[in-house]
Motif scaffolding. Sequence first.
Motif, PDB file in Angstrom:
ATOM      1  N   GLU A   9       0.831  -1.208   0.000  1.00  0.00           N
ATOM      2  CA  GLU A   9       0.000   0.000   0.000  1.00  0.00           C
ATOM      3  C   GLU A   9       0.870   1.265   0.000  1.00  0.00           C
ATOM      4  O   GLU A   9       0.597   2.217  -0.736  1.00  0.00           O
ATOM      5  CB  GLU A   9      -0.924   0.000   1.226  1.00  0.00           C
ATOM      6  CG  GLU A   9      -2.075  -0.997   1.114  1.00  0.00           C
ATOM      7  CD  GLU A   9      -2.802  -1.197   2.436  1.00  0.00           C
ATOM      8  OE1 GLU A   9      -2.393  -0.567   3.443  1.00  0.00           O
ATOM      9  OE2 GLU A   9      -3.763  -1.982   2.461  1.00  0.00           O
ATOM     10  N   ILE A  10       1.894   1.262   0.838  1.00  0.00           N
ATOM     11  CA  ILE A  10       2.793   2.424   0.898  1.00  0.00           C
ATOM     12  C   ILE A  10       3.500   2.611  -0.436  1.00  0.00           C
ATOM     13  O   ILE A  10       3.522   3.705  -1.008  1.00  0.00           O
ATOM     14  CB  ILE A  10       3.820   2.260   2.040  1.00  0.00           C
ATOM     15  CG1 ILE A  10       3.127   2.360   3.405  1.00  0.00           C
ATOM     16  CG2 ILE A  10       4.916   3.318   1.934  1.00  0.00           C
ATOM     17  CD1 ILE A  10       4.015   2.009   4.582  1.00  0.00           C
ATOM     18  N   HIS A  11       4.089   1.539  -0.960  1.00  0.00           N
ATOM     19  CA  HIS A  11       4.861   1.643  -2.201  1.00  0.00           C
ATOM     20  C   HIS A  11       3.986   2.019  -3.391  1.00  0.00           C
ATOM     21  O   HIS A  11       4.382   2.820  -4.240  1.00  0.00           O
ATOM     22  CB  HIS A  11       5.593   0.333  -2.462  1.00  0.00           C
ATOM     23  CG  HIS A  11       6.689   0.060  -1.486  1.00  0.00           C
ATOM     24  ND1 HIS A  11       7.312  -1.164  -1.377  1.00  0.00           N
ATOM     25  CD2 HIS A  11       7.273   0.862  -0.553  1.00  0.00           C
ATOM     26  CE1 HIS A  11       8.235  -1.113  -0.428  1.00  0.00           C
ATOM     27  NE2 HIS A  11       8.222   0.114   0.087  1.00  0.00           N
ATOM     28  N   PHE A  46       6.564 -14.049   0.352  1.00  0.00           N
ATOM     29  CA  PHE A  46       6.260 -12.681   0.762  1.00  0.00           C
ATOM     30  C   PHE A  46       6.018 -11.808  -0.464  1.00  0.00           C
ATOM     31  O   PHE A  46       5.028 -11.074  -0.545  1.00  0.00           O
ATOM     32  CB  PHE A  46       7.410 -12.111   1.596  1.00  0.00           C
ATOM     33  CG  PHE A  46       7.201 -10.685   2.029  1.00  0.00           C
ATOM     34  CD1 PHE A  46       6.562 -10.390   3.224  1.00  0.00           C
ATOM     35  CD2 PHE A  46       7.641  -9.636   1.238  1.00  0.00           C
ATOM     36  CE1 PHE A  46       6.352  -9.074   3.623  1.00  0.00           C
ATOM     37  CE2 PHE A  46       7.437  -8.313   1.623  1.00  0.00           C
ATOM     38  CZ  PHE A  46       6.793  -8.035   2.817  1.00  0.00           C
ATOM     39  N   TYR A  47       6.917 -11.892  -1.437  1.00  0.00           N
ATOM     40  CA  TYR A  47       6.800 -11.016  -2.594  1.00  0.00           C
ATOM     41  C   TYR A  47       5.677 -11.399  -3.544  1.00  0.00           C
ATOM     42  O   TYR A  47       5.110 -10.529  -4.207  1.00  0.00           O
ATOM     43  CB  TYR A  47       8.146 -10.887  -3.319  1.00  0.00           C
ATOM     44  CG  TYR A  47       8.893  -9.718  -2.746  1.00  0.00           C
ATOM     45  CD1 TYR A  47       8.411  -8.425  -2.929  1.00  0.00           C
ATOM     46  CD2 TYR A  47      10.005  -9.893  -1.955  1.00  0.00           C
ATOM     47  CE1 TYR A  47       9.035  -7.341  -2.353  1.00  0.00           C
ATOM     48  CE2 TYR A  47      10.643  -8.806  -1.379  1.00  0.00           C
ATOM     49  CZ  TYR A  47      10.148  -7.534  -1.590  1.00  0.00           C
ATOM     50  OH  TYR A  47      10.751  -6.458  -1.000  1.00  0.00           O
ATOM     51  N   GLU A  48       5.320 -12.655  -3.588  1.00  0.00           N
ATOM     52  CA  GLU A  48       4.166 -13.024  -4.410  1.00  0.00           C
ATOM     53  C   GLU A  48       2.890 -12.408  -3.834  1.00  0.00           C
ATOM     54  O   GLU A  48       2.040 -11.908  -4.565  1.00  0.00           O
ATOM     55  CB  GLU A  48       4.076 -14.547  -4.536  1.00  0.00           C
ATOM     56  CG  GLU A  48       5.182 -15.090  -5.453  1.00  0.00           C
ATOM     57  CD  GLU A  48       5.109 -16.587  -5.677  1.00  0.00           C
ATOM     58  OE1 GLU A  48       4.455 -17.271  -4.879  1.00  0.00           O
ATOM     59  OE2 GLU A  48       5.734 -17.062  -6.648  1.00  0.00           O
ATOM     60  N   THR A  49       2.775 -12.405  -2.505  1.00  0.00           N
ATOM     61  CA  THR A  49       1.645 -11.738  -1.852  1.00  0.00           C
ATOM     62  C   THR A  49       1.721 -10.228  -2.046  1.00  0.00           C
ATOM     63  O   THR A  49       0.718  -9.560  -2.331  1.00  0.00           O
ATOM     64  CB  THR A  49       1.638 -12.059  -0.344  1.00  0.00           C
ATOM     65  OG1 THR A  49       1.567 -13.467  -0.168  1.00  0.00           O
ATOM     66  CG2 THR A  49       0.470 -11.399   0.368  1.00  0.00           C
ATOM     67  N   HIS A  53      -1.040  -7.648  -3.920  1.00  0.00           N
ATOM     68  CA  HIS A  53      -1.670  -6.538  -3.214  1.00  0.00           C
ATOM     69  C   HIS A  53      -1.291  -5.194  -3.839  1.00  0.00           C
ATOM     70  O   HIS A  53      -2.126  -4.280  -3.896  1.00  0.00           O
ATOM     71  CB  HIS A  53      -1.283  -6.570  -1.734  1.00  0.00           C
ATOM     72  CG  HIS A  53      -2.286  -5.897  -0.856  1.00  0.00           C
ATOM     73  ND1 HIS A  53      -3.515  -6.438  -0.542  1.00  0.00           N
ATOM     74  CD2 HIS A  53      -2.260  -4.676  -0.260  1.00  0.00           C
ATOM     75  CE1 HIS A  53      -4.195  -5.611   0.222  1.00  0.00           C
ATOM     76  NE2 HIS A  53      -3.454  -4.530   0.411  1.00  0.00           N
ATOM     77  N   TYR A  54      -0.051  -5.090  -4.308  1.00  0.00           N
ATOM     78  CA  TYR A  54       0.396  -3.849  -4.952  1.00  0.00           C
ATOM     79  C   TYR A  54      -0.480  -3.550  -6.164  1.00  0.00           C
ATOM     80  O   TYR A  54      -0.952  -2.424  -6.357  1.00  0.00           O
ATOM     81  CB  TYR A  54       1.856  -3.989  -5.371  1.00  0.00           C
ATOM     82  CG  TYR A  54       2.525  -2.705  -5.852  1.00  0.00           C
ATOM     83  CD1 TYR A  54       3.545  -2.110  -5.118  1.00  0.00           C
ATOM     84  CD2 TYR A  54       2.157  -2.091  -7.043  1.00  0.00           C
ATOM     85  CE1 TYR A  54       4.167  -0.946  -5.553  1.00  0.00           C
ATOM     86  CE2 TYR A  54       2.755  -0.924  -7.481  1.00  0.00           C
ATOM     87  CZ  TYR A  54       3.765  -0.360  -6.735  1.00  0.00           C
ATOM     88  OH  TYR A  54       4.368   0.800  -7.170  1.00  0.00           O
ATOM     89  N   ALA A  57      -3.785  -2.263  -5.238  1.00  0.00           N
ATOM     90  CA  ALA A  57      -3.745  -0.929  -4.621  1.00  0.00           C
ATOM     91  C   ALA A  57      -3.328   0.169  -5.595  1.00  0.00           C
ATOM     92  O   ALA A  57      -3.377   1.355  -5.251  1.00  0.00           O
ATOM     93  CB  ALA A  57      -2.791  -0.946  -3.424  1.00  0.00           C
ATOM     94  N   MET A  58      -2.916  -0.197  -6.801  1.00  0.00           N
ATOM     95  CA  MET A  58      -2.422   0.796  -7.763  1.00  0.00           C
ATOM     96  C   MET A  58      -3.507   1.787  -8.177  1.00  0.00           C
ATOM     97  O   MET A  58      -4.662   1.417  -8.331  1.00  0.00           O
ATOM     98  CB  MET A  58      -1.893   0.103  -9.023  1.00  0.00           C
ATOM     99  CG  MET A  58      -0.504  -0.459  -8.885  1.00  0.00           C
ATOM    100  SD  MET A  58       0.020  -1.278 -10.415  1.00  0.00           S
ATOM    101  CE  MET A  58       0.399   0.147 -11.430  1.00  0.00           C
ATOM    102  N   ASP A  59      -3.077   3.015  -8.374  1.00  0.00           N
ATOM    103  CA  ASP A  59      -3.955   4.048  -8.912  1.00  0.00           C
ATOM    104  C   ASP A  59      -3.729   4.090 -10.428  1.00  0.00           C
ATOM    105  O   ASP A  59      -2.661   4.519 -10.883  1.00  0.00           O
ATOM    106  CB  ASP A  59      -3.601   5.395  -8.274  1.00  0.00           C
ATOM    107  CG  ASP A  59      -4.437   6.544  -8.820  1.00  0.00           C
ATOM    108  OD1 ASP A  59      -5.227   6.297  -9.762  1.00  0.00           O
ATOM    109  OD2 ASP A  59      -4.286   7.670  -8.327  1.00  0.00           O
TER     110      ASP A  59
END
Length: 264
Positions: A9-11, A46-49, A53-54, A57-59
Amino acid sequence: MMLAHRLAEIHSSFGIYSEPQLIGTLPFNIVSDLKQVPELKYLVDFYETYFQHYKKAMDPSRNYWPFKRDDIARSVDLPFIGREVIEQGKAEYFFVFKGSLQKEEKLSMTVLSCFWIFEDIQPYQSFFDRYWPNTQNYDSLVRNLGITRDIAERSYVTDFARIANHRGTRDMKKCKELLIEEIHLLNPQLVILVGSEPRDAFRRELSLYPEKYMSVPFSLKGVPKKTQIEGPLLYKQLRERLYLLNKEKAQFLSHHADDRDDRN
């Protein structure tokens, strides 16, 4: 995997990765390659998850500005997250390097710090040939920083230069804003700024909070004479800080384990 969600979410709010990096169409992808390393399965998971999610969450209206090639960054690497950081949701140590000079067709990991957990990197030479051919730089960096497996497992490792403006040059303000958000999320005991750009961006914090922020050079080659002279002492001070913090942590965990044994 709450940490994967929160980081994504942050990234994504800063738009740091390009679409090819996210959907895995680059010819070289460190996460795909790490599937060959059983001890790093936790990081692959971790990175697959994180990627899933990234993307959610992208705009879609956000512009992604790739870096122009310079001496600091021309791409954006993935950060490394130690196993204990994922398990605990916080990092003891937070390393900030300058920026990725990786080729744009490769998705790498900051200074290949995913291999910090291994004492012998010889079995993984093929990875270094693909992403960072000069292992002499890697070896001297790990030695100077005093990295052990324990420290690596409790570390978050990333770069300073990850956000460009519409001209493709570094957006210094946003690069620091992103790091501050990550620091707030991971609440490290010690932030280690490696190289002149991270140091300059955090001069105020280095002055006000010396117990939490520390700066060291990336290397002693091709740097000003002053850095060549001061560098070895700064490395020594960092190794001593890391040793003491790690020792305190081990004693704390041992004490609490003894308490639990007494109660049982």
